[in-house]
Structures are given as C-alpha cells and as structure tokens.
Design a protein around this motif. Structure first.
Motif, mmCIF file in Angstrom:
data_model
loop_
_atom_site.group_PDB
_atom_site.id
_atom_site.type_symbol
_atom_site.label_atom_id
_atom_site.label_comp_id
_atom_site.label_asym_id
_atom_site.label_seq_id
_atom_site.Cartn_x
_atom_site.Cartn_y
_atom_site.Cartn_z
ATOM 1 N N VAL A 84 1.924 13.427 3.327
ATOM 2 C CA VAL A 84 2.775 13.590 4.300
ATOM 3 C C VAL A 84 3.166 12.487 5.254
ATOM 4 C CG1 VAL A 84 2.205 14.795 6.713
ATOM 5 C CG2 VAL A 84 1.621 16.061 4.489
ATOM 6 N N PHE A 85 1.973 11.584 4.991
ATOM 7 C CA PHE A 85 2.259 10.408 5.967
ATOM 8 C C PHE A 85 3.337 9.380 5.383
ATOM 9 C CE2 PHE A 85 1.680 5.987 6.764
ATOM 10 C CZ PHE A 85 1.499 6.126 8.307
ATOM 11 N N SER A 86 3.381 9.457 4.025
ATOM 12 C CA SER A 86 4.490 8.979 3.152
ATOM 13 C C SER A 86 5.902 9.233 3.560
ATOM 14 C CB SER A 86 4.391 8.970 1.732
ATOM 15 O OG SER A 86 5.526 8.201 1.009
ATOM 16 N N CYS A 87 5.980 10.428 3.805
ATOM 17 C CA CYS A 87 7.300 11.232 4.330
ATOM 18 C C CYS A 87 7.378 10.735 5.710
ATOM 19 C CB CYS A 87 7.298 12.635 3.999
ATOM 20 S SG CYS A 87 7.082 13.402 2.674
ATOM 21 N N PHE A 88 6.493 10.905 6.577
ATOM 22 C CA PHE A 88 6.596 10.157 7.886
ATOM 23 C C PHE A 88 7.021 8.943 7.957
ATOM 24 C CE2 PHE A 88 3.237 13.586 9.854
ATOM 25 C CZ PHE A 88 4.596 14.448 9.979
ATOM 26 N N LEU A 89 6.657 8.114 7.291
ATOM 27 C CA LEU A 89 6.967 6.974 7.252
ATOM 28 C C LEU A 89 8.373 6.463 6.670
ATOM 29 C CD1 LEU A 89 6.109 3.823 7.323
ATOM 30 C CD2 LEU A 89 5.451 3.710 5.140
ATOM 31 N N CYS A 90 8.787 7.312 5.923
ATOM 32 C CA CYS A 90 10.286 7.073 5.278
ATOM 33 C C CYS A 90 10.887 7.502 6.509
ATOM 34 C CB CYS A 90 10.455 7.905 4.210
ATOM 35 S SG CYS A 90 12.204 8.015 3.504
ATOM 36 N N ILE A 137 12.535 4.957 -0.062
ATOM 37 C CA ILE A 137 12.492 6.192 -0.388
ATOM 38 C C ILE A 137 11.519 6.610 -1.740
ATOM 39 C CG2 ILE A 137 14.240 8.044 -1.029
ATOM 40 C CD1 ILE A 137 14.509 6.991 1.515
ATOM 41 N N ARG A 138 11.431 5.385 -2.536
ATOM 42 C CA ARG A 138 10.558 5.545 -3.663
ATOM 43 C C ARG A 138 8.814 5.254 -3.506
ATOM 44 N NH1 ARG A 138 13.639 4.195 -8.313
ATOM 45 N NH2 ARG A 138 12.087 2.881 -9.255
ATOM 46 N N GLY A 139 8.677 5.450 -2.140
ATOM 47 C CA GLY A 139 7.411 5.280 -1.940
ATOM 48 C C GLY A 139 6.449 6.556 -2.161
ATOM 49 N N LEU A 140 7.082 7.742 -1.842
ATOM 50 C CA LEU A 140 6.318 9.049 -2.422
ATOM 51 C C LEU A 140 6.521 9.355 -3.778
ATOM 52 C CD1 LEU A 140 5.180 11.624 -1.448
ATOM 53 C CD2 LEU A 140 7.599 12.757 -1.411
ATOM 54 N N LEU A 168 18.611 12.422 -1.600
ATOM 55 C CA LEU A 168 17.485 11.567 -1.543
ATOM 56 C C LEU A 168 16.802 11.501 -2.840
ATOM 57 C CD1 LEU A 168 15.769 11.583 2.143
ATOM 58 C CD2 LEU A 168 17.726 10.056 1.132
ATOM 59 N N ILE A 169 17.235 12.402 -3.905
ATOM 60 C CA ILE A 169 16.565 12.153 -4.974
ATOM 61 C C ILE A 169 16.880 11.246 -5.951
ATOM 62 C CG2 ILE A 169 18.184 13.959 -6.361
ATOM 63 C CD1 ILE A 169 16.028 15.155 -7.882
ATOM 64 N N TRP A 170 18.176 10.875 -5.771
ATOM 65 C CA TRP A 170 18.775 9.713 -6.376
ATOM 66 C C TRP A 170 18.116 8.190 -6.343
ATOM 67 C CZ3 TRP A 170 21.182 4.868 -5.454
ATOM 68 C CH2 TRP A 170 21.755 4.424 -6.596
ATOM 69 N N PRO A 171 17.688 8.067 -5.097
ATOM 70 C CA PRO A 171 16.888 6.515 -4.787
ATOM 71 C C PRO A 171 15.435 6.591 -5.708
ATOM 72 C CG PRO A 171 17.425 7.528 -2.969
ATOM 73 C CD PRO A 171 18.441 8.357 -3.676
ATOM 74 N N SER A 172 15.043 7.939 -5.672
ATOM 75 C CA SER A 172 13.689 8.012 -5.942
ATOM 76 C C SER A 172 13.494 8.139 -7.649
ATOM 77 C CB SER A 172 13.363 9.628 -5.496
ATOM 78 O OG SER A 172 13.204 9.659 -4.238
ATOM 79 N N ILE A 173 14.684 8.391 -8.570
ATOM 80 C CA ILE A 173 14.483 8.447 -9.695
ATOM 81 C C ILE A 173 15.558 7.523 -10.579
ATOM 82 C CG2 ILE A 173 13.984 10.900 -9.774
ATOM 83 C CD1 ILE A 173 16.937 11.556 -10.371
ATOM 84 N N THR A 181 3.968 -2.608 3.564
ATOM 85 C CA THR A 181 2.750 -1.610 3.833
ATOM 86 C C THR A 181 3.086 -0.190 3.021
ATOM 87 O OG1 THR A 181 3.298 -0.795 5.856
ATOM 88 C CG2 THR A 181 2.105 -2.539 5.965
ATOM 89 N N ALA A 182 4.307 0.144 2.703
ATOM 90 C CA ALA A 182 4.619 1.407 2.168
ATOM 91 C C ALA A 182 4.722 1.360 0.807
ATOM 92 C CB ALA A 182 5.693 1.842 2.925
ATOM 93 N N GLY A 183 4.607 0.211 -0.006
ATOM 94 C CA GLY A 183 4.770 0.118 -1.240
ATOM 95 C C GLY A 183 3.944 0.990 -2.037
ATOM 96 N N ALA A 184 4.296 0.582 -3.565
ATOM 97 C CA ALA A 184 3.484 1.575 -4.693
ATOM 98 C C ALA A 184 2.003 1.187 -4.636
ATOM 99 C CB ALA A 184 3.901 1.083 -6.040
ATOM 100 N N PRO A 185 1.153 2.184 -4.786
ATOM 101 C CA PRO A 185 -0.204 1.957 -4.988
ATOM 102 C C PRO A 185 -0.561 1.015 -5.739
ATOM 103 C CG PRO A 185 0.162 4.255 -4.905
ATOM 104 C CD PRO A 185 1.436 3.410 -4.975
#
Length: 463
Positions: free
Chosen positions: A200-206, A239-242, A334-339, A445-449
């Motif tokens: 949820v927070f990742s979506c908020f941050l985006c 966008i790829r954070g989630l 927004l699915i495009w930058p995610s995949i 702060t929102a990068g990959a884990p």
C-alpha cells in the motif's frame, strides 16, 4: 566492657516501578525503558529502531469523557484496547514522526483522502473501495502507513486548493519523510505481517512522487500542467518499486498479498487475453520494430532482446488499452514500465536512441492519464525529454508522438520546429522549490528491496 557489635541492618533494595509496556529493544537488553514516543531514550541513544513508533496512535476522539457506572470501570475498559489509550495533557503533535494526537489539519487531510483522494487512483469501483475503506483501516493500526495516507491527502488537496498549495505540498512531504525511514527498514525484512502495508505504501509513494513533481510552488491554475525532470529511467524505476517488492523471495510476497483484499489490484487476467491491435496503429508499430531491430540493431544480444521485449509489451499494452471495452486505463498503461526488462531501463539511462524512441512512442498511450491529477503532464514531459536526447537523425522517427502531444503541427517540417518549441517551454519550467526532496532522492528510498534483482514479472503475473 567493650560495646557489643551492632548488627548490620539488611540493605533495603532500591525499588523501581516495573513496566510491561516498554519497547521490545529495551526488553531484549533487559534495561529500563522510559516509554517516550515515538522513540524511547535508550533507542535514541543507540540509533536503533524503537518498536514504540509502531504502536497504535492515540487519537483525540478517544479522550472523550467516559460514561458509565464508575470511572474505574471506564478506565479498566479503556485499558483493554491500545486504541482507547487516552493521551496525556502534554501529548501534542510536534513532528511527522509522531502521531500521538491528530491535529485539526490532520483530521481534515484524513477526511479529504477518504472522501476524495481515494476515488482518484482508478475508475474501477471495487479498487476504489479498497483505497477508501481498507487502506485507512490498515493505517489505524500502522502509524507509518497512516502518515503515508495523510501525505496523499495533503498532496491531492494541494492540487485542488491553489491558495494553500505551497503549504499543503510541504505538509505532505513532511509526512512522507516521516514514514520513509520505517519502510526502508521493512524492505530488508518483508514478512507476511508487514507485506500488505509495504504494498500500500509503495503505491502511495508512486502516486505521491508523480503528483508532487508539478510546479506546486505556484498558485496559478496552470501550475500542475508542466513537468521537468532529467533522467527518464528514474520514472520507470519509480513505477517498478511495487513489482520489486512482490518478487522478493522468489514471489513469496506476491503469494502473501494474494491472500489479502489487495489481491484485487494484482488481477493477472488483464494481461492474459490480448485483443487485436487497432488497424490504424499497426503500420506505426511495424515501422518502429523494423527501425529498432532490423535497420539499427544493437550489437549486444542482451540489448536486442531487451528492445524486442519492450516493443512487444508496448504493442500488447496498447492493444489492451484501446481494444478492451471498460478496461481500467491506469493498469493497462502502468503495466508497461513494470514489466519491461531491466536491461531496457539501463539502456534508457545510457540514452541509447532505440530505447529513447520506444519511450517516446510509449508517451502516446501515457497521455490517457492526463485525466488524473497525479498523471497530468507526464506524457508531455516524457516525450519532451526523450526527444531532446535523441540524435538529430533519429528525431524524425518521433514525429507521431510529438504531434499527438502538441509539440508539432502538421504544417511544421523537420526537427527544428519542435526543438525550438521544446527549448522555449523548458526555459519557462522550473523544479518546485517548496518540496525539500527531489525525485532522485525519493527514489533512493523506494528502490528494490535488499537482495532483489529488479527482474520484471513474467507475463502471467501482474506488476
């Protein structure tokens, strides 16, 4: 006679008040905790994360007079639930790191988020219900998430209230900063218990970053229509954070989220059935594919695969957007930058002309998000920076998206006309001054884990 030796009195033990409500860190070290919130003194000295900052906040409506047979009974009932703890008279709101007591402005932001902001993320009523009802419910028991929610309410209200825009943008950023440190810690240890709040927070941050990079230092009605930024690859990484969170532990987090109500935002069916590409767009995609993969193919096989995949995903997302009736445009865009492959993002950062040209054509469907306050202007900003970075001999191949976004009219010829127009607009645009953090610093702060490769999901799983 010698005096009889006096018997020593047993030393009295120093009394101290035991507590069962201290932080977990002090309990583990077996030291006295002073229970100061949001961080006790011991944890503050040791620079460690204190568990007290994750306790349920004391809300002002819990400080109402108790009605009942006796005050002792009311006190006993109040102690049964952490949400009924009454704040002390000295408990005041002092910083975004504390939610000891809501102010009137906090309640205003919470009301604005619940009634208005939650309805602006998507057009799908079941998803709107999640953001309106379920997300605040999570935030009540998770103060850092509540701070993210208040940040969203503030930044949205900044768009709708020009007279308070600068103040609300600053308040929203302060709230977001107060939550970021906590979620950075959680990224290193994602569990079944905290993964839902992370998503949820990742979506908020985006959404916050997308909506806060507008010119919010101005009260002009046009202050939210233009965007400037330097590196377009940063936008993709936002966008790829989630997806990076969902793929932690070989997809284990994705499986956990599918057990929660937020599984609705991960519906993979959107990408499972592909409608045909509109006939009017087929020649454009054929020409783009021929130019990138045949006429100017990269020498590295990995780059060739990255461009091929990025083009195929763009074609499919375009077909879904325009070919499926009643489809949610937010997800399909927004699915495009995610995949897209990670290698494509790296090529984009290196300003490879093939990657920049693909991004410019992606802006043609991104413009559909201009109807959302957080998406307004991003298509124009992305095609602008992509075009400016393209070599002169590649710029004519970006004419179609440039025309669609208003940078080039049918009467203009060559690349000189749009280039001059871009330079004129860029001179008028400035980064907002009221926000203390830039897009780059927020993205750090929102990068990959930790341990995540950033590999995009397969086409059978959503972003």
């Amino acid at each position: 006679m010698s005096a009889e030796p006096q018997q020593k009195k047993p030393a009295s033990r120093r009394t101290h008040k035991k507590t069962r409500t201290g932080c977990a860190q002090c309990k583990q070290r077996r030291v006295k905790c002073d229970e100061l919130k949001p961080t006790c003194s011991n944890c503050l000295k040791r620079s460690t994360v204190c568990s007290l900052q994750f306790s349920v906040p004391n809300l002002p409506y819990n400080n109402l007079p108790q009605s009942g047979p006796s005050s002792s009974t009311a006190s006993q009932t109040a102690n049964q639930s952490p949400t009924n703890l009454v704040p002390s008279p000295s408990s005041r709101y002092e910083s975004p790191n504390s939610l000891a007591c809501f102010t009137a402005e906090d309640m205003e932001l919470l009301h604005h988020y619940t009634c208005y902001t939650s309805q602006t993320f998507t057009t799908r009523p079941p998803i709107c219900e999640l953001w309106q009802c379920y997300a605040p419910k999570l935030g009540i028991h998770d103060p850092p998430l509540m701070r993210g929610l208040l940040a969203m309410g503030a930044i949205h209200k900044a768009h709708t209230c020009p007279s308070r825009r600068a103040h609300l943008a600053t308040v929203g950023t302060r709230y977001l900063n107060g939550a970021l440190s906590c979620f950075r810690e959680r990224l290193s240890n994602i569990t079944r218990e905290n993964c839902e709040s992370l998503v949820v927070f990742s979506c908020f941050l985006c959404m916050f970053v997308l909506g806060s990079t507008h010119k919010l230092d101005s009260a002009s009605e046009e202050a939210i229509s233009t965007i400037t930024f330097d590196d377009p690859s940063e936008w993709l990484r936002l966008i790829r954070g989630l997806p990076s969170i969902l793929h932690t532990g070989n997809g284990r987090v994705y499986e956990w989220i599918c057990e929660t109500p937020f599984r609705r935002i991960l519906d993979p069916s959107i990408y499972a059935h592909e409608p045909p590409l509109p006939a009017a767009l087929q020649p454009r995609f054929d020409a783009l594919r021929d130019l990138v993969l045949v006429q100017h193919p990269p020498t590295a096989p990995a780059d060739l695969r990255a461009y091929s995949d990025a083009l195929e995903h763009l074609r499919k997302c375009t077909a879904i957007l325009y070919g499926q009736p009643n489809q949610d445009s937010v997800t399909s865009i927004l699915i495009w930058p995610s995949i897209v492959p990670e290698r494509y993002v790296e090529c984009l950062k290196e300003s490879r002309p093939q990657a920049l040209l693909i991004l410019a054509h992606y802006a043609s469907i991104l413009k559909e998000l201009d109807g959302y306050w957080w998406g307004k202007g991003w298509a124009k900003g992305i095609v602008q920076i992509a075009y400016a970075r393209l070599p002169a001999d590649w710029q004519p191949h970006a004419v179609d998206p440039m025309k669609e976004l208003g940078f080039l009219t049918d009467g203009a010829e060559g690349a000189a006309a749009p280039q001059q127009q871009l330079q004129a607009e860029q001179q008028q645009q400035q980064q907002p001054q009221t926000l203390p953090q830039t897009l780059s610093s927020l993205l750090q702060t929102a990068g990959a884990p930790s341990g995540s490769t950033g590999t995009p999901p397969s086409t059978t799983r959503p972003p």
